[in-house]
Enzyme design. Sequence first.
Site, PDB file in Angstrom:
ATOM      1  N   GLY A 271      33.862 -19.583  17.744  1.00  0.00           N
ATOM      2  CA  GLY A 271      34.920 -20.445  18.287  1.00  0.00           C
ATOM      3  C   GLY A 271      34.343 -21.775  18.737  1.00  0.00           C
ATOM      4  O   GLY A 271      33.320 -21.799  19.415  1.00  0.00           O
TER       5      GLY A 271
ATOM      6  N   ARG B 139      24.337 -33.849  18.111  1.00  0.00           N
ATOM      7  CA  ARG B 139      23.764 -35.205  18.228  1.00  0.00           C
ATOM      8  C   ARG B 139      22.345 -35.147  18.806  1.00  0.00           C
ATOM      9  O   ARG B 139      21.421 -35.802  18.311  1.00  0.00           O
ATOM     10  CB  ARG B 139      24.669 -36.051  19.128  1.00  0.00           C
ATOM     11  CG  ARG B 139      24.159 -37.427  19.482  1.00  0.00           C
ATOM     12  CD  ARG B 139      25.196 -38.087  20.379  1.00  0.00           C
ATOM     13  NE  ARG B 139      24.819 -39.397  20.849  1.00  0.00           N
ATOM     14  CZ  ARG B 139      24.135 -39.627  21.962  1.00  0.00           C
ATOM     15  NH1 ARG B 139      23.717 -38.602  22.688  1.00  0.00           N
ATOM     16  NH2 ARG B 139      23.872 -40.863  22.341  1.00  0.00           N
TER      17      ARG B 139
ATOM     18  N   ARG C 202      34.041 -18.332  11.200  1.00  0.00           N
ATOM     19  CA  ARG C 202      33.598 -16.951  11.379  1.00  0.00           C
ATOM     20  C   ARG C 202      33.305 -16.449   9.974  1.00  0.00           C
ATOM     21  O   ARG C 202      34.138 -16.603   9.078  1.00  0.00           O
ATOM     22  CB  ARG C 202      34.679 -16.149  12.091  1.00  0.00           C
ATOM     23  CG  ARG C 202      34.932 -16.720  13.498  1.00  0.00           C
ATOM     24  CD  ARG C 202      35.493 -15.712  14.450  1.00  0.00           C
ATOM     25  NE  ARG C 202      35.397 -16.176  15.817  1.00  0.00           N
ATOM     26  CZ  ARG C 202      36.363 -16.865  16.465  1.00  0.00           C
ATOM     27  NH1 ARG C 202      37.474 -17.157  15.850  1.00  0.00           N
ATOM     28  NH2 ARG C 202      36.196 -17.233  17.708  1.00  0.00           N
ATOM     29  N   CYS C 203      32.117 -15.928   9.770  1.00  0.00           N
ATOM     30  CA  CYS C 203      31.693 -15.544   8.422  1.00  0.00           C
ATOM     31  C   CYS C 203      31.339 -14.054   8.431  1.00  0.00           C
ATOM     32  O   CYS C 203      30.261 -13.661   8.874  1.00  0.00           O
ATOM     33  CB  CYS C 203      30.488 -16.404   8.016  1.00  0.00           C
ATOM     34  SG  CYS C 203      29.723 -15.925   6.474  1.00  0.00           S
TER      35      CYS C 203
ATOM     36  N   ASP D 216      27.866 -15.487  21.660  1.00  0.00           N
ATOM     37  CA  ASP D 216      27.136 -14.230  21.529  1.00  0.00           C
ATOM     38  C   ASP D 216      26.999 -13.763  20.071  1.00  0.00           C
ATOM     39  O   ASP D 216      25.919 -13.394  19.623  1.00  0.00           O
ATOM     40  CB  ASP D 216      27.910 -13.196  22.378  1.00  0.00           C
ATOM     41  CG  ASP D 216      27.247 -11.861  22.388  1.00  0.00           C
ATOM     42  OD1 ASP D 216      26.286 -11.709  23.156  1.00  0.00           O
ATOM     43  OD2 ASP D 216      27.681 -10.966  21.630  1.00  0.00           O
TER      44      ASP D 216
ATOM     45  N   THR E 286      30.220 -21.644  24.137  1.00  0.00           N
ATOM     46  CA  THR E 286      31.461 -20.874  24.067  1.00  0.00           C
ATOM     47  C   THR E 286      32.232 -21.097  25.355  1.00  0.00           C
ATOM     48  O   THR E 286      31.616 -21.154  26.433  1.00  0.00           O
ATOM     49  CB  THR E 286      31.200 -19.360  23.903  1.00  0.00           C
ATOM     50  OG1 THR E 286      32.423 -18.658  24.198  1.00  0.00           O
ATOM     51  CG2 THR E 286      30.130 -18.822  24.845  1.00  0.00           C
TER      52      THR E 286
ATOM     53  N   ASP F 142      34.010 -18.996  26.792  1.00  0.00           N
ATOM     54  CA  ASP F 142      34.139 -17.741  27.542  1.00  0.00           C
ATOM     55  C   ASP F 142      33.079 -17.546  28.639  1.00  0.00           C
ATOM     56  O   ASP F 142      33.255 -16.734  29.534  1.00  0.00           O
ATOM     57  CB  ASP F 142      34.051 -16.544  26.584  1.00  0.00           C
ATOM     58  CG  ASP F 142      35.260 -16.475  25.671  1.00  0.00           C
ATOM     59  OD1 ASP F 142      36.292 -17.065  26.026  1.00  0.00           O
ATOM     60  OD2 ASP F 142      35.176 -15.827  24.607  1.00  0.00           O
TER      61      ASP F 142
ATOM     62  N   ASP G 286      30.324 -16.007  28.435  1.00  0.00           N
ATOM     63  CA  ASP G 286      29.946 -14.588  28.466  1.00  0.00           C
ATOM     64  C   ASP G 286      28.579 -14.333  27.840  1.00  0.00           C
ATOM     65  O   ASP G 286      28.254 -13.203  27.494  1.00  0.00           O
ATOM     66  CB  ASP G 286      31.028 -13.747  27.755  1.00  0.00           C
ATOM     67  CG  ASP G 286      31.224 -14.165  26.312  1.00  0.00           C
ATOM     68  OD1 ASP G 286      30.678 -15.219  25.904  1.00  0.00           O
ATOM     69  OD2 ASP G 286      31.928 -13.458  25.574  1.00  0.00           O
TER      70      ASP G 286
ATOM     71  N   ARG H 284      38.921 -13.010  25.508  1.00  0.00           N
ATOM     72  CA  ARG H 284      39.250 -11.710  24.900  1.00  0.00           C
ATOM     73  C   ARG H 284      38.534 -10.585  25.620  1.00  0.00           C
ATOM     74  O   ARG H 284      39.079  -9.536  25.855  1.00  0.00           O
ATOM     75  CB  ARG H 284      38.879 -11.728  23.423  1.00  0.00           C
ATOM     76  CG  ARG H 284      40.013 -11.226  22.588  1.00  0.00           C
ATOM     77  CD  ARG H 284      39.829 -11.175  21.111  1.00  0.00           C
ATOM     78  NE  ARG H 284      38.942 -12.135  20.509  1.00  0.00           N
ATOM     79  CZ  ARG H 284      39.277 -12.911  19.487  1.00  0.00           C
ATOM     80  NH1 ARG H 284      40.495 -12.855  18.991  1.00  0.00           N
ATOM     81  NH2 ARG H 284      38.409 -13.718  18.938  1.00  0.00           N
TER      82      ARG H 284
ATOM     83  N   ALA I  94      45.252 -20.225  42.897  1.00  0.00           N
ATOM     84  CA  ALA I  94      46.242 -19.248  42.417  1.00  0.00           C
ATOM     85  C   ALA I  94      46.325 -18.049  43.356  1.00  0.00           C
ATOM     86  O   ALA I  94      45.410 -17.808  44.149  1.00  0.00           O
ATOM     87  CB  ALA I  94      45.860 -18.780  41.015  1.00  0.00           C
TER      88      ALA I  94
ATOM     89  N   GLU J  34      43.598 -13.221  28.575  1.00  0.00           N
ATOM     90  CA  GLU J  34      44.268 -12.595  27.419  1.00  0.00           C
ATOM     91  C   GLU J  34      43.744 -11.187  27.116  1.00  0.00           C
ATOM     92  O   GLU J  34      44.480 -10.336  26.620  1.00  0.00           O
ATOM     93  CB  GLU J  34      44.131 -13.486  26.173  1.00  0.00           C
ATOM     94  CG  GLU J  34      42.674 -13.672  25.770  1.00  0.00           C
ATOM     95  CD  GLU J  34      42.480 -14.470  24.486  1.00  0.00           C
ATOM     96  OE1 GLU J  34      43.413 -14.613  23.695  1.00  0.00           O
ATOM     97  OE2 GLU J  34      41.334 -14.948  24.285  1.00  0.00           O
TER      98      GLU J  34
ATOM     99  N   HIS K 205      45.288 -22.740  22.499  1.00  0.00           N
ATOM    100  CA  HIS K 205      44.151 -23.539  22.014  1.00  0.00           C
ATOM    101  C   HIS K 205      44.046 -24.925  22.631  1.00  0.00           C
ATOM    102  O   HIS K 205      43.143 -25.682  22.286  1.00  0.00           O
ATOM    103  CB  HIS K 205      44.183 -23.604  20.487  1.00  0.00           C
ATOM    104  CG  HIS K 205      43.819 -22.290  19.879  1.00  0.00           C
ATOM    105  ND1 HIS K 205      44.719 -21.259  19.772  1.00  0.00           N
ATOM    106  CD2 HIS K 205      42.639 -21.820  19.417  1.00  0.00           C
ATOM    107  CE1 HIS K 205      44.112 -20.207  19.237  1.00  0.00           C
ATOM    108  NE2 HIS K 205      42.846 -20.522  19.017  1.00  0.00           N
TER     109      HIS K 205
END
Length: 321
Positions: A11, A21, A72-73, A103, A125, A127, A129, A171, A186, A222, A249
Amino acid sequence: MKRIGVLTSGGDSSGMNAAIRAVVRAGLEMGCEVYGFVQGYAGVLDRHYQVMESSSVSGILHRGGTILKSARCEEFKTDRGQKEGMKALEELGLDGLVVIGGDGSLRGANALLERGMNVVGVPATIDNDVWGTDMAIGVDTCLNTITWAIDIIKDTASSHERAFIIEVMGRESGYLAIMSSLSCGAEAAIIPEFPYDLEKIGSKLAERFKEGKTDSIILVAEGAASAYTIQRKLKNHIGFETRISVLGHIQRGGVTSVFDRTLASRMGVEAVNALIDGRSGNMIGLSKSKFAEIPFKEVLANKKGIQPKLIELSRTLGVIL
Ligand code: ADP
Ligand code: F6P
């Protein structure tokens, strides 16, 4: 070290361009040729690359996304794909590779390492994580965007006396949800790492509402639940209007924050320095304001999780978890 490659994978996150750069400019400065693979590991398999000049990375420091594109491959997860990837890198005479991604991308980097390639990883990323670094590239920009969006939503929430259930990305990680619950003040955060109790959340929100609080924000990662499910289940507990906002997104791209620009620039240069000095098989991590090289094996064997201190802090500040 004469010819090095660079790719972005998984992602996208804001700051990947700043990292590219830095790798290109540092590589050229140290007398290397730099090949930029297009669309991550797919570009390696397809021999789809461009020879990078200093001008190839002009004007991208602040731009979200990645000029090298990301993908993503699935094929690269297979033995056959990795053999083919290694063959491609050898045919191109590559002496080293910098992999910028999360990761999963670092798992790919480790697969190439085990097949004999010199590889250094740079964590990127939203996330946050990846184990072994306090911050990954893109997290700060993402949190700024989420906070900007929720500040706007709060105007409507308080004008109409509503509760907003806001779904953010993650995720498998609740980092964005819990950090934005702090930055936005919040009422609650629902994260995959922690069991949630909607009855408790609902009754506390209803209580606060009765006491005169005119708006409520509930953050949902999510990976924990969908905002729609939470809305349906909460209805019976709070007794006032709810609305949903799935940020989606909008969280990934956007103008790169100062923190991410500098983090990416520093990590990119550190990665090239490591390759030039003959150190490979590590990820560049930021720990207590210092950069360190952490072996892929350690990075991949550990799960980052949410720090207990962060949970404690959130609770102290009134976030219901
Ligand atoms: P991220 O890097 O953001 O975690 P993904 O988990 O989607 O994103 O991984 C990105 C890419 O990295 C995958 O599409 C695949 O090409 C490669 N990859 C992921 N896991 C592995 C693995 N176990 N072995 C080899 N390559 C992998
Ligand atoms: O890995 C980052 C991430 O943003 C996750 O939080 C999210 O679930 C996922 O990527 C979504 O990715 P995509 O829409 O590209 O499939």
